[in-house]
Design a protein around this motif. Sequence first.
Motif, PDB file in Angstrom:
ATOM      1  N   GLY A  36       0.754  -1.238   0.000  1.00 18.37           N
ATOM      2  CA  GLY A  36       0.000   0.000   0.000  1.00 18.37           C
ATOM      3  C   GLY A  36       0.785   1.288   0.000  1.00 18.37           C
ATOM      4  N   GLU A  37       2.079   1.242  -0.291  1.00 15.64           N
ATOM      5  CA  GLU A  37       2.871   2.473  -0.339  1.00 15.64           C
ATOM      6  C   GLU A  37       3.109   2.859  -1.799  1.00 15.64           C
ATOM      7  N   ASP A  38       2.516   3.985  -2.203  1.00 17.15           N
ATOM      8  CA  ASP A  38       2.617   4.401  -3.607  1.00 17.15           C
ATOM      9  C   ASP A  38       4.057   4.658  -4.035  1.00 17.15           C
ATOM     10  N   HIS A 333       5.464   7.401   9.068  1.00 17.13           N
ATOM     11  CA  HIS A 333       4.031   7.552   9.325  1.00 17.13           C
ATOM     12  C   HIS A 333       3.409   6.267   9.867  1.00 17.13           C
ATOM     13  N   GLN A 334       4.185   5.171   9.872  1.00 15.36           N
ATOM     14  CA  GLN A 334       3.732   3.925  10.485  1.00 15.36           C
ATOM     15  C   GLN A 334       4.564   3.568  11.720  1.00 15.36           C
ATOM     16  N   PRO A 403       7.949   8.110   2.002  1.00 16.55           N
ATOM     17  CA  PRO A 403       7.125   9.233   2.472  1.00 16.55           C
ATOM     18  C   PRO A 403       5.670   8.834   2.581  1.00 16.55           C
ATOM     19  N   GLN A 404       4.927   9.576   3.373  1.00 16.36           N
ATOM     20  CA  GLN A 404       3.493   9.330   3.475  1.00 16.36           C
ATOM     21  C   GLN A 404       2.840   9.746   2.173  1.00 16.36           C
ATOM     22  N   GLY A 405       1.996   8.841   1.628  1.00 13.71           N
ATOM     23  CA  GLY A 405       1.401   9.114   0.331  1.00 13.71           C
ATOM     24  C   GLY A 405       0.334  10.197   0.377  1.00 13.71           C
TER      25      GLY A 405
END
Length: 405
Positions: A36-38, A333-334, A403-405
């Motif tokens: 799920g990480e773009d 972010h996780q 980075p946070q998507g």
Amino acid sequence: MAMDIKDTAHAVEAATVMRLLPARPRLLALGEPTHGEDALLGLRNELFRQLVEQEGYRTIAIESDCMMGLVVDDYVTLGTGTLDEVMKQGISHDWGAFAANRELVRWMRAYNVRADDDGRPLSERLRFAGFDGPLEITHAASPRQALTALHDYLAARVDADLMPCTAETLDGLLGTDDQWTNAAAMMDPSQSMGQSAEASRLRVLADDLLALLDAQAPHLLAATSRNDWDRARLYGRTITGLLRYHYWMADTSSARMTRLCALRDVMMAHNLLALATRGPALVHAHNSHLQREKSRMQMWQGPVEWWSAGALVSAQLDGAYAFVATSLGTIRHQGVDTPPPDTVEGLLYALPDDRCLIDVSGLATVLGDRRPAPRVSPWFGYAPLDPAHLADRDGIVFVKDVPQG
């Protein structure tokens, strides 16, 4: 001069990947340590585009429902449907909503029509495939879609007296789909209908349909396209895999979850081996499904371990399978922060580049007798590298910060 860890790092490009391998593999797999990480999916897209354009790969397979994937394949090869439709209907796990997955499918379609208004010859077009079964750790689909599709394919082309059953018989045995998809069955085996009399009869009939498909192969291959035949084989693999999975969902032994995890990867492996017969294919999934060593997971019944699809395929294809794992430094972010310096990820994090391709054999030379500590993730959704199995990878793509998507 002693080799330095910087000497093991190269640009993440198709040419550098191929230089790590003795020859172009039939299946070239790129793993990811989290879903799920773009940013990671975008990197996959860049690398796969280069491998298609420079190395002649003609299929891209991802960890998604193999039956749903036919919708995407029809879109990228024939233009059937719209991009919005296929992203909703053709990719499972809700991954069609990710921008990088949408961009991959859009690019594949554009690649196939780029040559001229009529597009590339069908034999040269880029193909899409899902290689996962129609299931997840929480549930499994009804076998209705695949079973009905195989029966319809055969009934339209084979004498009726050779068919082992009618469509009405199958429909009666299948019952309602919610009996099969009952999510409670994963936690409570008594809720599964996988060992019911109806399911047992369906397993026999599915076997008979597959035997008929094999027995009529010369006629069917002459009467239909190779693509139709390949799809019929996919239906057959999916039926038998799903019915077997449902059977063991009803099991009450301590080996239940180990067996279910293994059966899912067996379905994946069968789909990948079928793709390998069609031509060179690129594969993308979680590292745990593509690695050569056993996969391990802590579940509510305790720890389980099983051979991954990559291990199964590698054992059969030998040098025709290659696996490049993706590893990373942080997903802040996780809650995944800078890796400890005594881990493999910590050593790679000290490199200057934001991302690089690591020569695993060179890394082993640099490490010498040192044994890096295993990294412990504070977040269940990220799986670090196992330093004991570095040699089982053909390369490592390292991404410093996600980075946070």
